[in-house]
Design a protein around this motif. Structure first.
Motif, PDB file in Angstrom:
ATOM      1  N   SER A  44     -21.850  15.293   9.447  1.00 45.67           N
ATOM      2  CA  SER A  44     -21.129  15.687   8.245  1.00 45.67           C
ATOM      3  C   SER A  44     -19.631  15.408   8.402  1.00 45.67           C
ATOM      4  N   GLU A  45     -19.079  15.746   9.565  1.00 51.17           N
ATOM      5  CA  GLU A  45     -17.647  15.508   9.796  1.00 51.17           C
ATOM      6  C   GLU A  45     -17.336  14.017   9.851  1.00 51.17           C
ATOM      7  N   GLU A  46     -18.229  13.223  10.428  1.00 56.72           N
ATOM      8  CA  GLU A  46     -18.017  11.773  10.477  1.00 56.72           C
ATOM      9  C   GLU A  46     -18.021  11.178   9.068  1.00 56.72           C
ATOM     10  N   ILE A  47     -18.929  11.644   8.241  1.00 61.95           N
ATOM     11  CA  ILE A  47     -19.000  11.147   6.863  1.00 61.95           C
ATOM     12  C   ILE A  47     -17.735  11.530   6.099  1.00 61.95           C
ATOM     13  N   ARG A  48     -17.280  12.760   6.286  1.00 56.14           N
ATOM     14  CA  ARG A  48     -16.049  13.196   5.616  1.00 56.14           C
ATOM     15  C   ARG A  48     -14.851  12.356   6.074  1.00 56.14           C
ATOM     16  N   ALA A  49     -14.789  12.041   7.362  1.00 57.11           N
ATOM     17  CA  ALA A  49     -13.685  11.224   7.882  1.00 57.11           C
ATOM     18  C   ALA A  49     -13.744   9.810   7.312  1.00 57.11           C
ATOM     19  N   ARG A  50     -14.950   9.248   7.226  1.00 56.73           N
ATOM     20  CA  ARG A  50     -15.090   7.901   6.650  1.00 56.73           C
ATOM     21  C   ARG A  50     -14.661   7.901   5.186  1.00 56.73           C
ATOM     22  N   ASN A  51     -15.070   8.942   4.452  1.00 51.44           N
ATOM     23  CA  ASN A  51     -14.700   9.021   3.046  1.00 51.44           C
ATOM     24  C   ASN A  51     -13.184   9.125   2.893  1.00 51.44           C
ATOM     25  N   ALA A  52     -12.546   9.913   3.730  1.00 46.61           N
ATOM     26  CA  ALA A  52     -11.085  10.026   3.675  1.00 46.61           C
ATOM     27  C   ALA A  52     -10.426   8.671   3.954  1.00 46.61           C
ATOM     28  N   ALA A  53     -10.995   7.909   4.876  1.00 43.45           N
ATOM     29  CA  ALA A  53     -10.455   6.582   5.175  1.00 43.45           C
ATOM     30  C   ALA A  53     -10.629   5.650   3.977  1.00 43.45           C
ATOM     31  N   TYR A  54     -11.742   5.751   3.273  1.00 41.62           N
ATOM     32  CA  TYR A  54     -11.956   4.918   2.094  1.00 41.62           C
ATOM     33  C   TYR A  54     -10.931   5.230   1.003  1.00 41.62           C
ATOM     34  N   LEU A  55     -10.517   6.482   0.920  1.00 41.58           N
ATOM     35  CA  LEU A  55      -9.602   6.900  -0.140  1.00 41.58           C
ATOM     36  C   LEU A  55      -8.139   6.615   0.181  1.00 41.58           C
ATOM     37  N   MET A  56      -7.844   6.262   1.424  1.00 38.88           N
ATOM     38  CA  MET A  56      -6.459   5.987   1.803  1.00 38.88           C
ATOM     39  C   MET A  56      -5.982   4.720   1.111  1.00 38.88           C
ATOM     40  N   ARG A  57      -4.741   4.747   0.666  1.00 42.87           N
ATOM     41  CA  ARG A  57      -4.162   3.574   0.027  1.00 42.87           C
ATOM     42  C   ARG A  57      -3.760   2.570   1.082  1.00 42.87           C
ATOM     43  N   ARG A  58      -3.955   1.325   0.753  1.00 37.92           N
ATOM     44  CA  ARG A  58      -3.517   0.265   1.656  1.00 37.92           C
ATOM     45  C   ARG A  58      -2.008   0.170   1.576  1.00 37.92           C
ATOM     46  N   PRO A  59      -1.350  -0.085   2.687  1.00 38.60           N
ATOM     47  CA  PRO A  59       0.104  -0.208   2.640  1.00 38.60           C
ATOM     48  C   PRO A  59       0.503  -1.437   1.822  1.00 38.60           C
ATOM     49  N   ALA A  60       1.638  -1.336   1.161  1.00 38.42           N
ATOM     50  CA  ALA A  60       2.131  -2.455   0.358  1.00 38.42           C
ATOM     51  C   ALA A  60       2.542  -3.603   1.280  1.00 38.42           C
ATOM     52  N   ARG A  61       2.490  -4.780   0.746  1.00 40.65           N
ATOM     53  CA  ARG A  61       2.888  -5.958   1.515  1.00 40.65           C
ATOM     54  C   ARG A  61       4.391  -5.937   1.684  1.00 40.65           C
ATOM     55  N   PRO A  62       4.885  -6.115   2.905  1.00 33.32           N
ATOM     56  CA  PRO A  62       6.334  -6.059   3.134  1.00 33.32           C
ATOM     57  C   PRO A  62       7.071  -7.151   2.360  1.00 33.32           C
ATOM     58  N   VAL A  63       8.261  -6.825   1.896  1.00 29.74           N
ATOM     59  CA  VAL A  63       9.090  -7.779   1.177  1.00 29.74           C
ATOM     60  C   VAL A  63       9.642  -8.791   2.170  1.00 29.74           C
ATOM     61  N   GLY A  64       9.659 -10.045   1.752  1.00 28.43           N
ATOM     62  CA  GLY A  64      10.237 -11.076   2.604  1.00 28.43           C
ATOM     63  C   GLY A  64       9.275 -11.615   3.641  1.00 28.43           C
TER      64      GLY A  64
END
Length: 89
Positions: A44-64
């Motif tokens: 259950s904890e592993e599934i919750r951790a995976r779900n949290a990772a899926y919901l994380m926003r990808r970092p924006a592409r650096p300028v330049g």
């Protein structure tokens, strides 16, 4: 909801309660049940951790940031003379 620590604490208490003797059949059954519960809590904890990772926003592409060579314009023609190559300045 019980945590991994809660289940492990119960498992340890059960074993320590029978430190100077063999476990009874009832205690062995309880321990086996706790092992199964521990497996379920971990899943259950592993599934919750995976779900949290899926919901994380990808970092924006650096300028330049440089684009890969294939996406850039072709390299300019070489203007310096190379030894042994006729016809180049």
């Amino acid at each position: 909801m019980r945590t991994i620590d809660d289940v492990q604490r119960d498992m340890t208490a059960l074993i320590e309660g029978a430190e100077a003797r063999n476990l009874t059949t009832d205690e062995m059954d309880q321990y086996t049940g706790l092992e199964q519960e521990l497996t379920q809590v971990r899943r259950s904890e592993e599934i919750r951790a995976r779900n949290a990772a899926y919901l994380m926003r990808r970092p924006a592409r650096p300028v330049g940031r440089r684009s890969p060579r294939s996406a850039r314009s072709p390299r300019p023609a070489r203007t310096t003379p190379r030894p042994g190559v006729p016809g180049l300045p």
